[in-house]
Design a protein around this motif. Sequence first.
Motif, PDB file in Angstrom:
ATOM      1  N   THR A  19     -15.046 -31.497   4.632  1.00  0.00           N
ATOM      2  CA  THR A  19     -16.344 -30.948   5.024  1.00  0.00           C
ATOM      3  C   THR A  19     -17.472 -31.929   4.703  1.00  0.00           C
ATOM      4  N   MET A  20     -17.408 -32.541   3.518  1.00  0.00           N
ATOM      5  CA  MET A  20     -18.428 -33.528   3.156  1.00  0.00           C
ATOM      6  C   MET A  20     -18.361 -34.749   4.068  1.00  0.00           C
ATOM      7  N   ALA A  21     -17.158 -35.176   4.420  1.00  0.00           N
ATOM      8  CA  ALA A  21     -17.009 -36.335   5.312  1.00  0.00           C
ATOM      9  C   ALA A  21     -17.593 -36.036   6.691  1.00  0.00           C
ATOM     10  N   VAL A  22     -17.329 -34.858   7.212  1.00  0.00           N
ATOM     11  CA  VAL A  22     -17.876 -34.474   8.521  1.00  0.00           C
ATOM     12  C   VAL A  22     -19.401 -34.420   8.455  1.00  0.00           C
ATOM     13  N   GLY A  39     -37.422 -35.269  10.558  1.00  0.00           N
ATOM     14  CA  GLY A  39     -38.418 -35.677   9.575  1.00  0.00           C
ATOM     15  C   GLY A  39     -37.863 -35.590   8.164  1.00  0.00           C
ATOM     16  N   THR A  40     -38.610 -36.138   7.239  1.00  0.00           N
ATOM     17  CA  THR A  40     -38.183 -36.157   5.841  1.00  0.00           C
ATOM     18  C   THR A  40     -38.033 -34.756   5.278  1.00  0.00           C
ATOM     19  N   THR A  41     -38.963 -33.882   5.581  1.00  0.00           N
ATOM     20  CA  THR A  41     -38.913 -32.514   5.069  1.00  0.00           C
ATOM     21  C   THR A  41     -37.664 -31.793   5.571  1.00  0.00           C
ATOM     22  N   GLU A  42     -37.384 -31.920   6.844  1.00  0.00           N
ATOM     23  CA  GLU A  42     -36.212 -31.268   7.412  1.00  0.00           C
ATOM     24  C   GLU A  42     -34.928 -31.856   6.841  1.00  0.00           C
ATOM     25  N   LEU A  43     -34.897 -33.176   6.677  1.00  0.00           N
ATOM     26  CA  LEU A  43     -33.705 -33.831   6.151  1.00  0.00           C
ATOM     27  C   LEU A  43     -33.448 -33.424   4.707  1.00  0.00           C
ATOM     28  N   GLY A  48     -30.311 -30.708   0.986  1.00  0.00           N
ATOM     29  CA  GLY A  48     -30.389 -29.815  -0.174  1.00  0.00           C
ATOM     30  C   GLY A  48     -29.593 -28.540   0.031  1.00  0.00           C
ATOM     31  N   GLY A  49     -29.695 -27.957   1.205  1.00  0.00           N
ATOM     32  CA  GLY A  49     -28.921 -26.748   1.505  1.00  0.00           C
ATOM     33  C   GLY A  49     -27.433 -27.018   1.513  1.00  0.00           C
ATOM     34  N   PHE A  50     -27.046 -28.149   2.080  1.00  0.00           N
ATOM     35  CA  PHE A  50     -25.629 -28.504   2.080  1.00  0.00           C
ATOM     36  C   PHE A  50     -25.129 -28.749   0.665  1.00  0.00           C
ATOM     37  N   PHE A  51     -25.947 -29.408  -0.166  1.00  0.00           N
ATOM     38  CA  PHE A  51     -25.575 -29.637  -1.555  1.00  0.00           C
ATOM     39  C   PHE A  51     -25.365 -28.311  -2.281  1.00  0.00           C
ATOM     40  N   LEU A  55     -21.937 -27.028  -3.908  1.00  0.00           N
ATOM     41  CA  LEU A  55     -21.929 -26.680  -5.325  1.00  0.00           C
ATOM     42  C   LEU A  55     -21.287 -25.312  -5.528  1.00  0.00           C
ATOM     43  N   VAL A  56     -21.685 -24.339  -4.750  1.00  0.00           N
ATOM     44  CA  VAL A  56     -21.090 -22.999  -4.847  1.00  0.00           C
ATOM     45  C   VAL A  56     -19.611 -23.051  -4.483  1.00  0.00           C
ATOM     46  N   TYR A  57     -19.251 -23.847  -3.491  1.00  0.00           N
ATOM     47  CA  TYR A  57     -17.854 -23.984  -3.074  1.00  0.00           C
ATOM     48  C   TYR A  57     -16.997 -24.509  -4.227  1.00  0.00           C
ATOM     49  N   PHE A  58     -17.447 -25.591  -4.877  1.00  0.00           N
ATOM     50  CA  PHE A  58     -16.654 -26.165  -5.955  1.00  0.00           C
ATOM     51  C   PHE A  58     -16.689 -25.312  -7.228  1.00  0.00           C
ATOM     52  N   ILE A  59     -17.762 -24.578  -7.462  1.00  0.00           N
ATOM     53  CA  ILE A  59     -17.780 -23.628  -8.572  1.00  0.00           C
ATOM     54  C   ILE A  59     -16.766 -22.522  -8.323  1.00  0.00           C
ATOM     55  N   SER A  60     -16.660 -22.059  -7.089  1.00  0.00           N
ATOM     56  CA  SER A  60     -15.682 -21.003  -6.790  1.00  0.00           C
ATOM     57  C   SER A  60     -14.253 -21.521  -6.953  1.00  0.00           C
ATOM     58  N   ILE A  61     -14.017 -22.799  -6.657  1.00  0.00           N
ATOM     59  CA  ILE A  61     -12.694 -23.378  -6.895  1.00  0.00           C
ATOM     60  C   ILE A  61     -12.399 -23.388  -8.387  1.00  0.00           C
ATOM     61  N   THR A  62     -13.390 -23.750  -9.190  1.00  0.00           N
ATOM     62  CA  THR A  62     -13.208 -23.771 -10.641  1.00  0.00           C
ATOM     63  C   THR A  62     -12.912 -22.374 -11.163  1.00  0.00           C
ATOM     64  N   VAL A  63     -13.607 -21.378 -10.667  1.00  0.00           N
ATOM     65  CA  VAL A  63     -13.345 -19.991 -11.073  1.00  0.00           C
ATOM     66  C   VAL A  63     -11.930 -19.592 -10.676  1.00  0.00           C
ATOM     67  N   HIS A  64     -11.503 -19.989  -9.488  1.00  0.00           N
ATOM     68  CA  HIS A  64     -10.145 -19.689  -9.046  1.00  0.00           C
ATOM     69  C   HIS A  64      -9.114 -20.324  -9.984  1.00  0.00           C
ATOM     70  N   ARG A  65      -9.362 -21.555 -10.392  1.00  0.00           N
ATOM     71  CA  ARG A  65      -8.454 -22.232 -11.327  1.00  0.00           C
ATOM     72  C   ARG A  65      -8.416 -21.505 -12.661  1.00  0.00           C
ATOM     73  N   LEU A  66      -9.565 -21.043 -13.142  1.00  0.00           N
ATOM     74  CA  LEU A  66      -9.610 -20.312 -14.407  1.00  0.00           C
ATOM     75  C   LEU A  66      -8.860 -18.985 -14.317  1.00  0.00           C
ATOM     76  N   GLU A  67      -8.981 -18.321 -13.173  1.00  0.00           N
ATOM     77  CA  GLU A  67      -8.245 -17.061 -12.987  1.00  0.00           C
ATOM     78  C   GLU A  67      -6.747 -17.301 -13.002  1.00  0.00           C
ATOM     79  N   GLU A  68      -6.295 -18.386 -12.385  1.00  0.00           N
ATOM     80  CA  GLU A  68      -4.870 -18.681 -12.376  1.00  0.00           C
ATOM     81  C   GLU A  68      -4.361 -19.005 -13.772  1.00  0.00           C
TER      82      GLU A  68
END
Length: 72
Positions: A19-22, A39-43, A48-51, A55-68
Amino acid sequence: MREYLETDIGFYYAIGAFTMAVFLVGLVALAVINPRGVGTTELVGLVGGFFLFMLVYFISITVHRLEESEEV
């Protein structure tokens, strides 16, 4: 490599990296095709929104690992 993708966590990490590569290829393509199109503001908002999304995606992976690890 195949063993890594057979686990849920490995698969999730691979999808996150893809996803990051795409996203990066899309930004580069946008810059090449139309360098003045965003423009700079839009970029900053887009990146920022993608970041935050990733961030939420990788936090959810970490939570999944902790549950396992608690199940064992």
